[in-house]
Design a protein around this motif. Structure first.
Motif, PDB file in Angstrom:
ATOM      1  N   THR A 135     -25.251   5.883 -20.193  1.00  0.00           N
ATOM      2  CA  THR A 135     -24.861   7.238 -20.584  1.00  0.00           C
ATOM      3  C   THR A 135     -26.044   8.094 -21.009  1.00  0.00           C
ATOM      4  O   THR A 135     -25.874   9.286 -21.287  1.00  0.00           O
ATOM      5  CB  THR A 135     -23.861   7.189 -21.758  1.00  0.00           C
ATOM      6  OG1 THR A 135     -24.442   6.454 -22.835  1.00  0.00           O
ATOM      7  CG2 THR A 135     -22.567   6.530 -21.339  1.00  0.00           C
ATOM      8  N   THR A 136     -27.226   7.517 -21.054  1.00  0.00           N
ATOM      9  CA  THR A 136     -28.379   8.276 -21.543  1.00  0.00           C
ATOM     10  C   THR A 136     -28.985   9.143 -20.453  1.00  0.00           C
ATOM     11  O   THR A 136     -29.265  10.325 -20.655  1.00  0.00           O
ATOM     12  CB  THR A 136     -29.446   7.316 -22.092  1.00  0.00           C
ATOM     13  OG1 THR A 136     -28.846   6.489 -23.095  1.00  0.00           O
ATOM     14  CG2 THR A 136     -30.598   8.094 -22.698  1.00  0.00           C
ATOM     15  N   SER A 330     -12.408   3.810 -26.848  1.00  0.00           N
ATOM     16  CA  SER A 330     -11.554   4.977 -26.625  1.00  0.00           C
ATOM     17  C   SER A 330     -10.323   4.568 -25.832  1.00  0.00           C
ATOM     18  O   SER A 330     -10.059   5.088 -24.762  1.00  0.00           O
ATOM     19  CB  SER A 330     -12.334   6.067 -25.888  1.00  0.00           C
ATOM     20  OG  SER A 330     -12.841   5.560 -24.674  1.00  0.00           O
ATOM     21  N   VAL A 393     -16.191   1.262 -32.247  1.00  0.00           N
ATOM     22  CA  VAL A 393     -17.445   1.117 -31.499  1.00  0.00           C
ATOM     23  C   VAL A 393     -18.397   0.186 -32.233  1.00  0.00           C
ATOM     24  O   VAL A 393     -18.981  -0.741 -31.646  1.00  0.00           O
ATOM     25  CB  VAL A 393     -18.090   2.499 -31.275  1.00  0.00           C
ATOM     26  CG1 VAL A 393     -19.463   2.353 -30.649  1.00  0.00           C
ATOM     27  CG2 VAL A 393     -17.203   3.368 -30.401  1.00  0.00           C
ATOM     28  N   ALA A 413     -26.545   6.133 -25.031  1.00  0.00           N
ATOM     29  CA  ALA A 413     -26.086   7.239 -25.877  1.00  0.00           C
ATOM     30  C   ALA A 413     -26.496   8.540 -25.227  1.00  0.00           C
ATOM     31  O   ALA A 413     -27.606   8.667 -24.697  1.00  0.00           O
ATOM     32  CB  ALA A 413     -26.672   7.131 -27.283  1.00  0.00           C
ATOM     33  N   THR A 415     -26.302  11.504 -26.995  1.00  0.00           N
ATOM     34  CA  THR A 415     -26.888  12.323 -28.056  1.00  0.00           C
ATOM     35  C   THR A 415     -27.438  11.404 -29.143  1.00  0.00           C
ATOM     36  O   THR A 415     -27.114  10.220 -29.210  1.00  0.00           O
ATOM     37  CB  THR A 415     -25.840  13.272 -28.668  1.00  0.00           C
ATOM     38  OG1 THR A 415     -24.777  12.494 -29.245  1.00  0.00           O
ATOM     39  CG2 THR A 415     -25.257  14.198 -27.604  1.00  0.00           C
ATOM     40  N   HIS A 417     -26.656  11.616 -32.215  1.00  0.00           N
ATOM     41  CA  HIS A 417     -25.543  11.250 -33.094  1.00  0.00           C
ATOM     42  C   HIS A 417     -24.847   9.995 -32.577  1.00  0.00           C
ATOM     43  O   HIS A 417     -24.542   9.079 -33.351  1.00  0.00           O
ATOM     44  CB  HIS A 417     -24.550  12.415 -33.186  1.00  0.00           C
ATOM     45  CG  HIS A 417     -23.318  12.094 -33.983  1.00  0.00           C
ATOM     46  ND1 HIS A 417     -23.333  11.987 -35.357  1.00  0.00           N
ATOM     47  CD2 HIS A 417     -22.036  11.820 -33.596  1.00  0.00           C
ATOM     48  CE1 HIS A 417     -22.124  11.689 -35.799  1.00  0.00           C
ATOM     49  NE2 HIS A 417     -21.313  11.565 -34.745  1.00  0.00           N
ATOM     50  N   GLN A 418     -24.584   9.936 -31.280  1.00  0.00           N
ATOM     51  CA  GLN A 418     -23.985   8.730 -30.712  1.00  0.00           C
ATOM     52  C   GLN A 418     -24.902   7.529 -30.875  1.00  0.00           C
ATOM     53  O   GLN A 418     -24.443   6.417 -31.149  1.00  0.00           O
ATOM     54  CB  GLN A 418     -23.666   8.958 -29.236  1.00  0.00           C
ATOM     55  CG  GLN A 418     -22.585   9.972 -28.975  1.00  0.00           C
ATOM     56  CD  GLN A 418     -22.303  10.132 -27.492  1.00  0.00           C
ATOM     57  OE1 GLN A 418     -22.904   9.458 -26.658  1.00  0.00           O
ATOM     58  NE2 GLN A 418     -21.393  11.035 -27.161  1.00  0.00           N
ATOM     59  N   HIS A 421     -24.875   6.366 -34.500  1.00  0.00           N
ATOM     60  CA  HIS A 421     -23.562   5.794 -34.806  1.00  0.00           C
ATOM     61  C   HIS A 421     -23.460   4.370 -34.248  1.00  0.00           C
ATOM     62  O   HIS A 421     -22.960   3.463 -34.925  1.00  0.00           O
ATOM     63  CB  HIS A 421     -22.465   6.672 -34.207  1.00  0.00           C
ATOM     64  CG  HIS A 421     -21.086   6.158 -34.464  1.00  0.00           C
ATOM     65  ND1 HIS A 421     -20.467   6.251 -35.694  1.00  0.00           N
ATOM     66  CD2 HIS A 421     -20.201   5.512 -33.651  1.00  0.00           C
ATOM     67  CE1 HIS A 421     -19.271   5.707 -35.632  1.00  0.00           C
ATOM     68  NE2 HIS A 421     -19.068   5.242 -34.402  1.00  0.00           N
ATOM     69  N   ALA A 422     -23.947   4.173 -33.017  1.00  0.00           N
ATOM     70  CA  ALA A 422     -23.914   2.828 -32.435  1.00  0.00           C
ATOM     71  C   ALA A 422     -24.905   1.899 -33.127  1.00  0.00           C
ATOM     72  O   ALA A 422     -24.625   0.715 -33.337  1.00  0.00           O
ATOM     73  CB  ALA A 422     -24.204   2.899 -30.934  1.00  0.00           C
TER      74      ALA A 422
END
Length: 460
Positions: A135-136, A330, A393, A413, A415, A417-418, A421-422
């Protein structure tokens, strides 16, 4: 005569005793002097050590005590009193301690839960979390966001960047990451880069021929703008290409300095063992890792066969997709009819083999895992996550890292923030005690079991 002889003998004995007493007294005095000298030497050494310690704290003792030079600062130091000099030393020590704390705040070792482990039985040490391309790196993320995620990962202590998505995505990711690394100008020894050799039956890149392997690696090196690639993975085994050709091609790349290590991805344990045997027979460099899918719904290969490969031939494990392609964190959205993620979420696989149609159900212990069952399982797991004070997660990531066989876990990730968080899922590892793990096992109810051995005599 006898009395005179006795007196003479007594006198002689007295003289000998007196001499022995004097000799003993001299030895005692010499021993005392030696002890005093040793004590003085120890005290001098201790004071010298304290002086060096003070010098290392202040960094200015030599400048204060050296001979005067044509400098106003030195003349001011020479005119200072003892109290002023001590104050200067103390201020310098406090400043250095503050600098040390501020530099340690940016140190990778302060990231809670982040560890560095050897990949396989090689000497390459990487962080147990790696930044992946799932996702990066994609077209939807601008360069500023990508740069921010890569920088945040590097500052957090992650020294592994994985570029092993599909062929087109990998080429774009290699170009983007190469530009970032060139712009950041980080030390080359401070990070490792992983890329993959792709091939498909329906494209021009067919099979693992020597030509395709060497051309693919050289193209990756050019796109990354690096002198070499740390690890190159071979995606899927090619039954139409001899193992000897693949082994000699990878050994050639290692000897030429284009790659440091190599490994495999999505290989069966039997294929990895055969590849290792061929490397030993041809005296070539051996693979150091296997990249495999691992999450709560896919466990058999990692938990049964990978530890055996590591103990026997030294092949390590790098896990990917801890969130089951987005199905685990999700689940409410993934259970809806979304055409973009329906195939990936239903099959729970990465880079589907184009020779096989995607499966419509997830199999666990030979029982179909339907959407209804998945919803119930994930709802129960989410309750445990709420009780532990984390997200689903973070719980999935911590559960994956709880397996000691996982030497590195790849996370993506979009962002910062993601990413943070991970990454905070590492702090959840101490909370996953035996009781919590047993409760998760009861909910999942898919712990893999090695099939029983089949005797050849019984088959006759």
């Amino acid at each position: 005569m006898a009395e005179a002889a006795a007196r003479h003998e007594l006198y002689t004995q007295q003289q000998w005793a007196h001499q022995r007493a004097e000799r003993a007294e001299r030895n005692a005095e010499r021993l005392e002097r030696e002890i005093q000298a040793q004590a003085a030497s120890a005290a001098a050494s201790e004071s010298l050590a304290e002086l060096h310690y003070v010098d290392s704290l202040s960094g200015s003792v030599q400048s204060i005590c050296k001979a005067p030079i044509a400098s106003l600062d030195c003349m001011a130091d020479l005119g200072s009193t003892t109290e002023q000099l001590c104050a200067k030393l103390q201020a310098a020590a406090v400043k250095e301690s503050v600098d040390r704390v501020s530099s340690a705040a940016q140190s990778p070792s302060l990231t809670s839960g982040l560890r560095y482990r050897n990949l396989g039985k090689s000497g390459l040490r990487v962080s147990n979390i790696g930044l992946a391309t799932w996702t990066t790196y994609n077209t939807a993320i601008n360069e500023e966001q990508l740069d921010a995620v890569v920088t945040a990962a590097y500052n957090a202590g992650i020294n592994l960047f994985d570029l092993t998505e599909g062929p087109q995505s990998s080429e774009q990711a290699e170009t983007q990451l190469g530009a970032i690394l060139k712009r950041k100008n980080w030390k080359r020894v401070s990070y490792s880069v992983i890329t993959k050799i792709h091939w498909h039956y329906k494209s021009e890149e067919r099979g693992l021929s020597r030509k395709h392997i060497i051309e693919s690696v050289r193209s990756s090196v050019a796109r990354l703008e690096l002198d070499y690639i740390d690890i190159v993975l071979i995606q899927k085994a090619d039954p139409m290409c001899p193992l000897e050709e693949v082994v000699r091609a990878m050994d050639f790349l290692v000897s030429e300095g284009l790659i440091m290590y190599w490994g495999t991805a999505k290989w069966s344990p039997i294929d990895v063992t055969e590849m290792y045997t061929a490397c030993r027979q041809l005296n070539c460099s051996t693979p150091i890792l296997e990249q495999s899918e691992y999450h709560m719904l896919c466990r058999e290969k990692v938990e049964i066969y990978m530890p055996e490969l590591y103990n026997k031939i030294g092949v390590g494990l790098m896990a990917w997709s801890p969130l089951a392609m987005g199905l685990l964190p999700s689940f409410k959205d993934s259970l809806r009819s979304r055409s973009s993620n329906r195939t990936k979420a239903s099959s729970i696989s990465w880079n589907q083999d184009d020779r096989k149609p995607p499966s419509k159900e997830v199999q666990t212990n030979n029982e179909p895992l339907t959407a209804r069952n998945t919803k119930e399982i994930l709802f129960s797991i989410s309750l445990i996550a709420d009780r532990l004070g984390c997200s689903l997660v973070q719980l999935c990531i911590a559960w994956t890292l709880k397996n000691e066989s996982v030497q590195c876990l790849l996370l993506g990730a979009a962002t910062t923030h993601q990413f943070y968080h991970a990454l905070h899922g590492l702090q959840l590892l101490p909370k996953l005690n035996s009781n919590v793990m047993a409760e998760l096992e009861r909910i999942l109810d898919n712990k893999p079991v090695r099939p029983p051995m089949v005797s050849t005599l019984a088959m006759r």
